[in-house]
Motif scaffolding. Structure first.
Motif, PDB file in Angstrom:
ATOM      1  N   GLU A  53       0.848  -1.181   0.000  1.00 25.86           N
ATOM      2  CA  GLU A  53       0.000   0.000   0.000  1.00 25.86           C
ATOM      3  C   GLU A  53       0.888   1.236   0.000  1.00 25.86           C
ATOM      4  O   GLU A  53       1.247   1.748   1.056  1.00 25.86           O
ATOM      5  CB  GLU A  53      -0.911  -0.002   1.224  1.00 25.86           C
ATOM      6  N   PRO A  54       1.254   1.695  -1.176  1.00 21.75           N
ATOM      7  CA  PRO A  54       2.114   2.880  -1.234  1.00 21.75           C
ATOM      8  C   PRO A  54       1.383   4.104  -0.686  1.00 21.75           C
ATOM      9  O   PRO A  54       0.184   4.271  -0.909  1.00 21.75           O
ATOM     10  CB  PRO A  54       2.437   3.042  -2.715  1.00 21.75           C
ATOM     11  N   GLY A  55       2.128   4.926   0.056  1.00 26.53           N
ATOM     12  CA  GLY A  55       1.563   6.157   0.592  1.00 26.53           C
ATOM     13  C   GLY A  55       1.480   7.221  -0.485  1.00 26.53           C
ATOM     14  O   GLY A  55       2.066   7.105  -1.554  1.00 26.53           O
ATOM     15  N   ARG A  56       0.729   8.248  -0.203  1.00 29.68           N
ATOM     16  CA  ARG A  56       0.651   9.367  -1.138  1.00 29.68           C
ATOM     17  C   ARG A  56       1.850  10.266  -0.913  1.00 29.68           C
ATOM     18  O   ARG A  56       2.069  10.756   0.181  1.00 29.68           O
ATOM     19  CB  ARG A  56      -0.632  10.151  -0.910  1.00 29.68           C
ATOM     20  N   ALA A  57       2.635  10.490  -1.930  1.00 30.67           N
ATOM     21  CA  ALA A  57       3.819  11.335  -1.815  1.00 30.67           C
ATOM     22  C   ALA A  57       3.492  12.749  -2.267  1.00 30.67           C
ATOM     23  O   ALA A  57       2.801  12.953  -3.253  1.00 30.67           O
ATOM     24  CB  ALA A  57       4.956  10.772  -2.641  1.00 30.67           C
ATOM     25  N   ASP A  58       3.978  13.698  -1.526  1.00 30.40           N
ATOM     26  CA  ASP A  58       3.841  15.096  -1.916  1.00 30.40           C
ATOM     27  C   ASP A  58       4.993  15.397  -2.869  1.00 30.40           C
ATOM     28  O   ASP A  58       6.137  15.530  -2.458  1.00 30.40           O
ATOM     29  CB  ASP A  58       3.911  15.992  -0.678  1.00 30.40           C
ATOM     30  N   THR A  63       7.804  14.567   0.587  1.00 35.49           N
ATOM     31  CA  THR A  63       7.394  13.947   1.857  1.00 35.49           C
ATOM     32  C   THR A  63       6.094  13.198   1.649  1.00 35.49           C
ATOM     33  O   THR A  63       5.382  13.404   0.685  1.00 35.49           O
ATOM     34  CB  THR A  63       7.194  15.028   2.956  1.00 35.49           C
ATOM     35  N   SER A  64       5.776  12.349   2.596  1.00 33.59           N
ATOM     36  CA  SER A  64       4.536  11.575   2.532  1.00 33.59           C
ATOM     37  C   SER A  64       3.475  12.213   3.408  1.00 33.59           C
ATOM     38  O   SER A  64       3.759  12.786   4.449  1.00 33.59           O
ATOM     39  CB  SER A  64       4.777  10.139   3.001  1.00 33.59           C
ATOM     40  N   ARG A  65       2.239  12.107   2.948  1.00 34.14           N
ATOM     41  CA  ARG A  65       1.093  12.565   3.741  1.00 34.14           C
ATOM     42  C   ARG A  65       0.260  11.350   4.126  1.00 34.14           C
ATOM     43  O   ARG A  65       0.117  10.435   3.339  1.00 34.14           O
ATOM     44  CB  ARG A  65       0.214  13.493   2.896  1.00 34.14           C
ATOM     45  N   PRO A  66      -0.331  11.342   5.318  1.00 38.25           N
ATOM     46  CA  PRO A  66      -1.198  10.204   5.712  1.00 38.25           C
ATOM     47  C   PRO A  66      -2.486  10.180   4.928  1.00 38.25           C
ATOM     48  O   PRO A  66      -2.926  11.100   4.360  1.00 38.25           O
ATOM     49  CB  PRO A  66      -1.473  10.441   7.192  1.00 38.25           C
TER      50      PRO A  66
END
Length: 66
Positions: A53-58, A63-66
């Protein structure tokens, strides 16, 4: 048994043969014992799965956001 690994151009040099380097199915008779073990485990109801489950990257900040 089958896999869905990427096949980069250098795979044949890294693996030393076509078994894990080409897209077409390959007969690898020396792996028959391992294939039988995997089949027995599947028949016994044992299974392993991987969920990514890849996180959403800014993309602006890296950086990653939850």
């Amino acid at each position: 048994m089958a896999d869905s690994l990427a096949r980069p151009p250098a795979a044949r040099q890294v693996t030393g043969g076509p078994a894990f380097a080409v897209r077409a199915p390959q007969a690898v008779s020396e792996q028959r014992g391992r294939a039988a073990e995997v089949a027995a485990d599947r028949d016994a109801g044992l299974a392993v799965s991987l969920r990514l489950e890849p996180g959403r990257a800014d993309s602006r900040r890296g950086t990653s956001r939850p």
